[in-house]
Design a protein around this motif. Structure first.
Motif, PDB file in Angstrom:
ATOM      1  N   UNK A  67       0.855  -1.191   0.000  1.00  0.00           N
ATOM      2  CA  UNK A  67       0.000   0.000   0.000  1.00  0.00           C
ATOM      3  C   UNK A  67       0.890   1.239   0.000  1.00  0.00           C
ATOM      4  N   UNK A  68       1.357   1.632  -1.176  1.00  0.00           N
ATOM      5  CA  UNK A  68       2.357   2.699  -1.256  1.00  0.00           C
ATOM      6  C   UNK A  68       1.840   4.110  -0.959  1.00  0.00           C
ATOM      7  N   UNK A  69       0.526   4.291  -0.949  1.00  0.00           N
ATOM      8  CA  UNK A  69      -0.011   5.623  -0.718  1.00  0.00           C
ATOM      9  C   UNK A  69      -0.598   5.727   0.685  1.00  0.00           C
ATOM     10  N   UNK A 116      -3.590   2.795  -4.939  1.00  0.00           N
ATOM     11  CA  UNK A 116      -3.633   3.736  -6.057  1.00  0.00           C
ATOM     12  C   UNK A 116      -4.366   5.011  -5.634  1.00  0.00           C
ATOM     13  N   UNK A 117      -4.272   6.006  -6.490  1.00  0.00           N
ATOM     14  CA  UNK A 117      -4.997   7.252  -6.237  1.00  0.00           C
ATOM     15  C   UNK A 117      -6.506   7.005  -6.262  1.00  0.00           C
ATOM     16  N   UNK A 122     -11.747   6.950  -3.520  1.00  0.00           N
ATOM     17  CA  UNK A 122     -12.894   6.192  -3.003  1.00  0.00           C
ATOM     18  C   UNK A 122     -13.067   6.445  -1.509  1.00  0.00           C
ATOM     19  N   UNK A 123     -11.980   6.428  -0.758  1.00  0.00           N
ATOM     20  CA  UNK A 123     -12.059   6.645   0.689  1.00  0.00           C
ATOM     21  C   UNK A 123     -12.605   8.039   0.990  1.00  0.00           C
ATOM     22  N   UNK A 135     -11.936  18.545   3.984  1.00  0.00           N
ATOM     23  CA  UNK A 135     -11.373  19.888   3.855  1.00  0.00           C
ATOM     24  C   UNK A 135     -10.012  19.860   3.183  1.00  0.00           C
ATOM     25  N   UNK A 136      -9.224  18.820   3.489  1.00  0.00           N
ATOM     26  CA  UNK A 136      -7.854  18.763   2.982  1.00  0.00           C
ATOM     27  C   UNK A 136      -7.402  17.311   2.949  1.00  0.00           C
ATOM     28  N   UNK A 137      -6.555  17.000   1.970  1.00  0.00           N
ATOM     29  CA  UNK A 137      -5.937  15.685   1.891  1.00  0.00           C
ATOM     30  C   UNK A 137      -4.439  15.886   1.733  1.00  0.00           C
ATOM     31  N   UNK A 138      -3.671  15.172   2.560  1.00  0.00           N
ATOM     32  CA  UNK A 138      -2.218  15.309   2.526  1.00  0.00           C
ATOM     33  C   UNK A 138      -1.599  13.950   2.273  1.00  0.00           C
ATOM     34  N   UNK A 139      -0.864  13.827   1.182  1.00  0.00           N
ATOM     35  CA  UNK A 139      -0.158  12.601   0.880  1.00  0.00           C
ATOM     36  C   UNK A 139       1.119  12.591   1.714  1.00  0.00           C
ATOM     37  N   UNK A 140       1.293  11.559   2.516  1.00  0.00           N
ATOM     38  CA  UNK A 140       2.400  11.494   3.474  1.00  0.00           C
ATOM     39  C   UNK A 140       3.517  10.635   2.899  1.00  0.00           C
ATOM     40  N   UNK A 141       4.729  11.117   3.019  1.00  0.00           N
ATOM     41  CA  UNK A 141       5.890  10.335   2.581  1.00  0.00           C
ATOM     42  C   UNK A 141       6.289   9.346   3.656  1.00  0.00           C
TER      43      UNK A 141
END
Length: 162
Positions: A67-69, A116-117, A122-123, A135-141
């Motif tokens: 689950x890379x994302x 995947x994106x 979907x979530x 309100x906001x989505x942050x992709x975490x490294x």
């Protein structure tokens, strides 16, 4: 056990458990604290029974597990529905944690993983369908968890040699 009843032995036990509960035995903690293993086991049982130690959780590297994302989704919920919506959000496939925040408009934080994106979309869509306003989505490294050092003492910390 009420909040605030922790003494220095309890706090130091918590510190060592936070570092690595799975690979730390009562005997090892007892040796570091200079108390008997039975004292550590008794204290730990009391901490568990009192609800201070709520469980032992595995730290998963989701990327290596396929689950890379990993994303943090910030939501707003009506205050009167916040508890229920946070509870229901935990049931969405891919959600790994939900945090309720007591102040401000952004009052529900959701951690989620996906392959995947499309999974993340979907979530977010399912959160929206529940009644949470995304309100906001942050992709975490990366995210790192560490023990609260306030439970330890100077002797508990690894020393760094110069």
């Amino acid at each position: 056990m009420d909040d605030g009843e922790l003494d220095s032995v309890d706090r130091r036990i918590l510190y060592h458990l936070q570092r690595d509960a799975r690979r730390t035995s009562s005997s090892e903690i007892a040796e570091k604290l200079d108390v008997s293993p039975s004292t550590v086991r008794t204290r730990l049982n009391r901490l568990e029974d009192g609800g201070i130690v709520r469980g032992y959780h595995v730290d998963i590297d989701y990327e290596r597990a396929g689950y890379p994302l990993y994303t943090k989704i910030v939501c707003t919920a009506p205050v009167t529905e916040r508890d229920e919506l946070a509870e229901r959000a935990q049931e969405i496939d891919g959600v790994t944690a939900v945090r309720e925040v007591m102040t401000g408009e952004r009052n529900v934080y959701v951690n989620a993983i996906g392959e995947s994106h499309d999974d993340l979309f979907r979530i977010a869509s399912e959160l929206d369908e529940l009644g949470l306003d995304v309100v906001n989505e942050q992709l975490v490294r990366s995210e790192y968890v560490c023990p609260y050092h306030g439970f330890g003492t100077v002797d508990d910390f690894d020393t760094v040699e110069e």
